[in-house]
Scaffold this motif. Structure first.
Motif, mmCIF file in Angstrom:
data_model
loop_
_atom_site.group_PDB
_atom_site.id
_atom_site.type_symbol
_atom_site.label_atom_id
_atom_site.label_comp_id
_atom_site.label_asym_id
_atom_site.label_seq_id
_atom_site.Cartn_x
_atom_site.Cartn_y
_atom_site.Cartn_z
ATOM 1 N N ASP A 1 -13.330 -9.920 -4.455
ATOM 2 C CA ASP A 1 -13.365 -8.941 -3.016
ATOM 3 C C ASP A 1 -14.383 -8.157 -3.060
ATOM 4 O OD1 ASP A 1 -11.698 -11.688 -2.244
ATOM 5 O OD2 ASP A 1 -10.013 -10.592 -1.780
ATOM 6 N N HIS B 1 -10.425 -5.030 2.464
ATOM 7 C CA HIS B 1 -11.556 -5.914 2.842
ATOM 8 C C HIS B 1 -12.811 -5.719 3.381
ATOM 9 C CE1 HIS B 1 -8.532 -8.768 1.811
ATOM 10 N NE2 HIS B 1 -9.810 -9.028 1.078
ATOM 11 N N CYS C 1 -13.286 -6.716 7.189
ATOM 12 C CA CYS C 1 -11.837 -6.265 8.187
ATOM 13 C C CYS C 1 -12.145 -5.278 8.405
ATOM 14 C CB CYS C 1 -10.326 -7.032 7.163
ATOM 15 S SG CYS C 1 -10.191 -8.165 7.082
ATOM 16 N N CYS D 1 -5.287 -7.669 7.686
ATOM 17 C CA CYS D 1 -5.216 -9.054 7.432
ATOM 18 C C CYS D 1 -4.437 -9.645 6.479
ATOM 19 C CB CYS D 1 -6.738 -9.872 7.327
ATOM 20 S SG CYS D 1 -7.095 -9.817 5.008
ATOM 21 N N SER D 2 -3.725 -8.985 5.967
ATOM 22 C CA SER D 2 -2.772 -9.365 5.019
ATOM 23 C C SER D 2 -2.788 -10.176 3.518
ATOM 24 C CB SER D 2 -1.008 -9.265 6.474
ATOM 25 O OG SER D 2 -1.201 -8.123 7.139
ATOM 26 N N GLU D 3 -3.896 -10.170 3.929
ATOM 27 C CA GLU D 3 -4.507 -11.118 2.622
ATOM 28 C C GLU D 3 -4.839 -10.487 1.373
ATOM 29 O OE1 GLU D 3 -4.882 -15.015 2.874
ATOM 30 O OE2 GLU D 3 -4.210 -14.399 4.991
ATOM 31 N N PRO D 4 -3.658 -10.933 0.181
ATOM 32 C CA PRO D 4 -4.373 -10.699 -0.497
ATOM 33 C C PRO D 4 -5.082 -9.773 -1.385
ATOM 34 C CG PRO D 4 -2.887 -12.485 -1.605
ATOM 35 C CD PRO D 4 -3.162 -12.678 0.615
ATOM 36 N N VAL D 5 -5.618 -8.828 -1.941
ATOM 37 C CA VAL D 5 -7.629 -8.893 -2.190
ATOM 38 C C VAL D 5 -7.357 -9.085 -3.861
ATOM 39 C CG1 VAL D 5 -9.102 -6.775 -2.719
ATOM 40 C CG2 VAL D 5 -6.773 -6.620 -0.885
ATOM 41 N N GLN D 6 -8.380 -10.111 -3.780
ATOM 42 C CA GLN D 6 -8.312 -10.760 -5.000
ATOM 43 C C GLN D 6 -9.727 -10.320 -5.509
ATOM 44 O OE1 GLN D 6 -7.174 -13.937 -5.845
ATOM 45 N NE2 GLN D 6 -5.690 -13.509 -4.084
ATOM 46 N N ARG E 1 -1.294 -8.730 -5.241
ATOM 47 C CA ARG E 1 0.198 -7.964 -4.521
ATOM 48 C C ARG E 1 -0.238 -6.995 -4.154
ATOM 49 N NH1 ARG E 1 4.387 -5.944 -9.294
ATOM 50 N NH2 ARG E 1 3.989 -3.797 -8.694
ATOM 51 N N ARG F 1 -2.422 -5.744 -0.725
ATOM 52 C CA ARG F 1 -3.154 -6.754 0.299
ATOM 53 C C ARG F 1 -3.969 -6.023 1.199
ATOM 54 N NH1 ARG F 1 -0.204 -11.464 1.692
ATOM 55 N NH2 ARG F 1 1.065 -12.016 0.493
ATOM 56 N N CYS F 2 -4.884 -6.152 2.178
ATOM 57 C CA CYS F 2 -5.679 -5.808 3.015
ATOM 58 C C CYS F 2 -4.534 -5.186 4.468
ATOM 59 C CB CYS F 2 -6.575 -6.488 3.184
ATOM 60 S SG CYS F 2 -7.534 -5.989 5.025
#
Length: 69
Positions: free
Chosen positions: A21, A33, A36, A13-18, A7, A9-10
């Motif tokens: 990562d 990230h 980023c 980049c707005s991608e979910p942080v796994q 849930r 997000r960076c």
């Protein structure tokens, strides 16, 4: 165990942080990230770096207090 996984997000980049990562934690406790960080127009000083899993385990503010588990 950690409801934030998938849930959060960076902010760049707005991608979910796994969980695996590589991230930075800045002085206002923002997870970003590592790849980023240097793309960001505002770069706050870094407090910690490593995998997102490391941050989850190290910092208690990522844990929900109202968790029933």
């Amino acid at each position: 165990m950690f409801p934030i996984i998938g849930r959060l997000r960076c902010p760049v980049c707005s991608e979910p942080v796994q969980i695996d990562d590589k991230v930075f934690l800045d002085i206002i406790n923002t997870i970003i990230h590592q790849k980023c960080y240097y793309k960001s127009p505002r770069r706050l000083p870094i407090k910690d770096k490593g995998s997102f899993q490391k941050m989850l385990l190290k910092y208690p503010f990522f844990h929900r207090e109202d968790e029933g588990d």
